[in-house]
Design an enzyme around this catalytic site. Sequence first.
Site, mmCIF file in Angstrom:
data_model
loop_
_atom_site.group_PDB
_atom_site.id
_atom_site.type_symbol
_atom_site.label_atom_id
_atom_site.label_comp_id
_atom_site.label_asym_id
_atom_site.label_seq_id
_atom_site.Cartn_x
_atom_site.Cartn_y
_atom_site.Cartn_z
ATOM 1 C CB SER A 1 -15.431 11.123 -4.973
ATOM 2 O OG SER A 1 -16.425 11.734 -5.770
ATOM 3 C CE1 TYR B 1 -18.215 12.518 -0.652
ATOM 4 C CE2 TYR B 1 -18.237 13.134 -2.970
ATOM 5 C CZ TYR B 1 -18.168 12.161 -1.989
ATOM 6 O OH TYR B 1 -18.032 10.838 -2.341
#
Length: 329
Positions: A130, A155
Amino acid sequence: MSDQTILVTGAAGFIGFHVARRLLAKGCTVVGLDNLNDYYDPALKTSRLDILRGERRFSFERTDLADRAAMARLFAKHRFARVVHLAAQAGVRYSIDHPHAYVDANLEGFVNVLEGCRHHGCGHLVYASSSSVYGANTKLPFSVDDKTDHPISLYAATKKANELIAHSYSHLYRLPVTGLRFFTIYGPWGRPDMAIFMFTRAILEGTPIKLFNHGKMRRDFTYIDDVTSAVMRLVDLAPRDHGPAAGAPARVYNVGNNHPEDLTHVVAVLERELGRAAVKEMLPMQPGDVTETFADVAELMRDTGFRPQTSIEDGLREFVAWYRDHYRI
């Protein structure tokens, strides 16, 4: 590629669904894995899955990544030639209140995938990282050579951990691995927790859209067809050792549009496409968020010939058309 069996994890998810469709269109046999959790509306996942189930070469396994025994059985049964690992617990903000979901799926689940690849002869693991790994970085555009040591959400930390764990497996077991740092993906069949989906729904319902940092945000919005094109170029491009210090067949790429958009411009385009004005609620910056993302995709372009093709105007037009059709508006 067409005579291979490929595992796509997160096949009922946004990116996994589109990648599975592209692989099936090329004649591959695809096993799709998903746990169909309720992080967002499971009906959307079921609708995607129904489309995939209409394909003769597709089969589905409802399995949780963190179920070690079930994952081991799956890999032993199929001995996948390639694995495209897109399943994860997503969402920056959700991770603030639900940390264990990220440890289970993104850490334990990821190791279960790596173990399956290691023990059963997988020729290449392509996995989702990501853009959030860039964290508090201020140098733009974000380059894969930049340091990513300061994640600002759990995350992001799990995605950075994925890259490190994948590299260690690659080094120890000569497993070819390619990590993809995705930048704000949008398009038909998108996720309801993402900005463009939420904005579209709110504008049509006449409810306020939340613009954090008082709307002064820029994002490298990347259209789903461009993302799947990049993945398709990479599936059979297993990396070799590169550089004297690396000692592992491992690579990481940015997958983005290489062109950040002002959030206010995105809202204006949506207003035009929907024929309605947005009710805007200006809010301060959220914890775990950044003001701008911008992908340097030079390495991906060099190695695969990838070029992002879709302007924000064209991409939003396609998304709005899908949204109206899917929700019968």
